[in-house]
Design a protein around this motif. Structure first.
Motif, PDB file in Angstrom:
ATOM      1  N   GLN A   1       1.415  -2.000   0.303  1.00 58.97           N
ATOM      2  CA  GLN A   1      -0.082   0.390   0.367  1.00 58.97           C
ATOM      3  C   GLN A   1       1.304   1.051  -0.091  1.00 58.97           C
ATOM      4  O   GLN A   1      -0.253   2.314  -0.860  1.00 58.97           O
ATOM      5  N   ALA A   2       2.353   1.081   1.018  1.00 60.68           N
ATOM      6  CA  ALA A   2       2.825   2.367   1.045  1.00 60.68           C
ATOM      7  C   ALA A   2       3.828   1.971  -0.897  1.00 60.68           C
ATOM      8  O   ALA A   2       3.901   3.573  -0.576  1.00 60.68           O
ATOM      9  N   ILE A   3       3.646   1.374  -1.175  1.00 57.87           N
ATOM     10  CA  ILE A   3       4.232   1.324  -2.872  1.00 57.87           C
ATOM     11  C   ILE A   3       3.185   2.080  -3.698  1.00 57.87           C
ATOM     12  O   ILE A   3       3.450   3.215  -4.817  1.00 57.87           O
ATOM     13  N   ALA A   4       1.848   1.876  -3.491  1.00 56.53           N
ATOM     14  CA  ALA A   4       1.252   2.092  -4.073  1.00 56.53           C
ATOM     15  C   ALA A   4       1.105   3.330  -4.424  1.00 56.53           C
ATOM     16  O   ALA A   4       0.884   4.766  -5.313  1.00 56.53           O
ATOM     17  N   SER A   5       1.109   4.313  -3.378  1.00 55.01           N
ATOM     18  CA  SER A   5       1.061   5.391  -3.635  1.00 55.01           C
ATOM     19  C   SER A   5       2.232   6.379  -4.361  1.00 55.01           C
ATOM     20  O   SER A   5       1.860   7.556  -4.258  1.00 55.01           O
ATOM     21  N   ARG A   6       3.863   6.013  -4.164  1.00 54.05           N
ATOM     22  CA  ARG A   6       4.964   6.244  -4.479  1.00 54.05           C
ATOM     23  C   ARG A   6       4.712   5.990  -5.967  1.00 54.05           C
ATOM     24  O   ARG A   6       6.041   6.619  -6.332  1.00 54.05           O
TER      25      ARG A   6
END
Length: 336
Positions: A15-20
């Motif tokens: 989820q953190a990667i998806a936003s970045r």
């Protein structure tokens, strides 16, 4: 700022990667675009095809491109801009210029200059390193294509590395996959992202191998308590001066153990100066002792030749001769 995390799950990491892992549209200032387009040549520097300035939306129309993509840490400045045709811009996307065949020399030089101004991680150099030495260390990294990697190092030791397939070139992403696979095990794989699980020891080794391979490592999570230089992998800056001072954004990066033992150029100069001063003092001591011993020896010889002189103790005579002999030997060695 990369947040500290005691632990992290695969879902939180994804989820953190998806936003970045989303490319935001960034446009250079209008004056910079006009300046670059006005100075553009009549042909594309990548494919050597002539520009079609009559049809702005055609594939041969000149467009603004970046030497180092902003997604790979490149700055949005005039120095990072050049003009190519729309076809080359769309086919290249965010890949490193170094992967393109027959890259013109001026673009290669511009890429290296811009990478010095882009986001970079600290280098394993002593505190006495000069700006030139820091730039040389960064240039060794920049000889390879730049990639983007996501990483998390929680306190529980279950570390994660994520290699996205959305942006970048095959060469740099393939190297990132290889290094992560050699140090860990694949935990998740889909069309857009591959996640590897590593132990804390393997993570510390692999993440710096990636940095030395010109990867820009995006920190998803870091340890709460930082132990040494290797735990500061998430620190990056676009300022070479900050990297040299090892204080980036208020974070003080400690020296690596190997670099702490190194001696800088200024320290070597001070050591050589101290050695010359010590040698000069020793030379003065030898010459002073030789003069004093010679004077004592001459006085003793004059006493022996005088029949009216008071006799000297034999032990004192032996001491005078021994001192004179030692002084002569040291003076001869100093003159050699």
């Amino acid at each position: 700022m990369t947040p500290a995390c005691p632990t992290i799950t695969l879902a939180d990491f994804q989820q953190a990667i998806a936003s970045r892992d989303v490319q935001f549209h960034l446009s250079a200032p209008r004056y910079a675009r006009r300046k670059i387009l006005a100075a553009a040549p009549d042909h594309c520097p990548l494919c050597r095809s002539p520009f079609d300035r009559t049809t702005p939306r055609s594939f041969s129309a000149p467009v603004i491109a970046t030497c180092v993509h902003t997604f790979l840490g490149g700055p949005l400045t005039v120095d990072n801009l050049f003009v190519c045709c729309r076809r080359c811009q769309q086919s290249r996307a965010s890949t490193d210029l170094l992967t393109l065949p027959d890259l013109p020399a001026h673009l290669a030089d511009q890429r290296l200059a811009v990478l010095q101004l882009s986001q970079n991680h600290p280098a394993s150099l002593p505190k006495s390193a000069t700006l030139t030495e820091v730039r040389q260390a960064l240039a060794q990294r920049h000889a390879m294509p730049r990639s983007r990697v996501y990483a998390a190092q929680p306190d529980d030791g279950s570390c994660l590395l994520g290699v996205s397939r959305r942006y970048g070139d095959r060469e740099s992403k393939g190297l990132a996959h290889l290094l992560a696979r050699l140090g860990g095990t694949p935990l998740h794989r889909d069309k857009r992202l591959t996640v590897y699980a590593l132990t804390d020891t393997d993570f510390r080794r692999v993440v710096w191998q990636l940095i030395d391979a010109n990867a820009w490592v995006i920190g998803i999570g870091r340890r709460t308590e930082l132990r040494d230089f290797q735990d500061h992998w998430w620190v990056s800056s676009a300022s070479v001066s900050e990297l040299r001072a090892r204080k980036v954004g208020g974070v003080l990066v400690p020296l690596p153990v190997s670099a702490a033992r190194e001696v800088g150029a200024s320290a070597l100069r001070m050591r050589r100066l101290a050695e010359r001063r010590r040698a000069a003092r020793e030379q003065e001591d030898v010459e002073r002792e030789y003069r004093e011993a010679s004077a004592a020896y001459v006085s003793w010889m004059a006493t022996r030749r005088s029949p009216t002189a008071f006799p000297i103790d034999p032990e004192d005579e032996m001491a005078i001769v021994a001192r004179y002999g030692t002084a002569c030997r040291r003076w001869a060695e100093a003159q050699a």
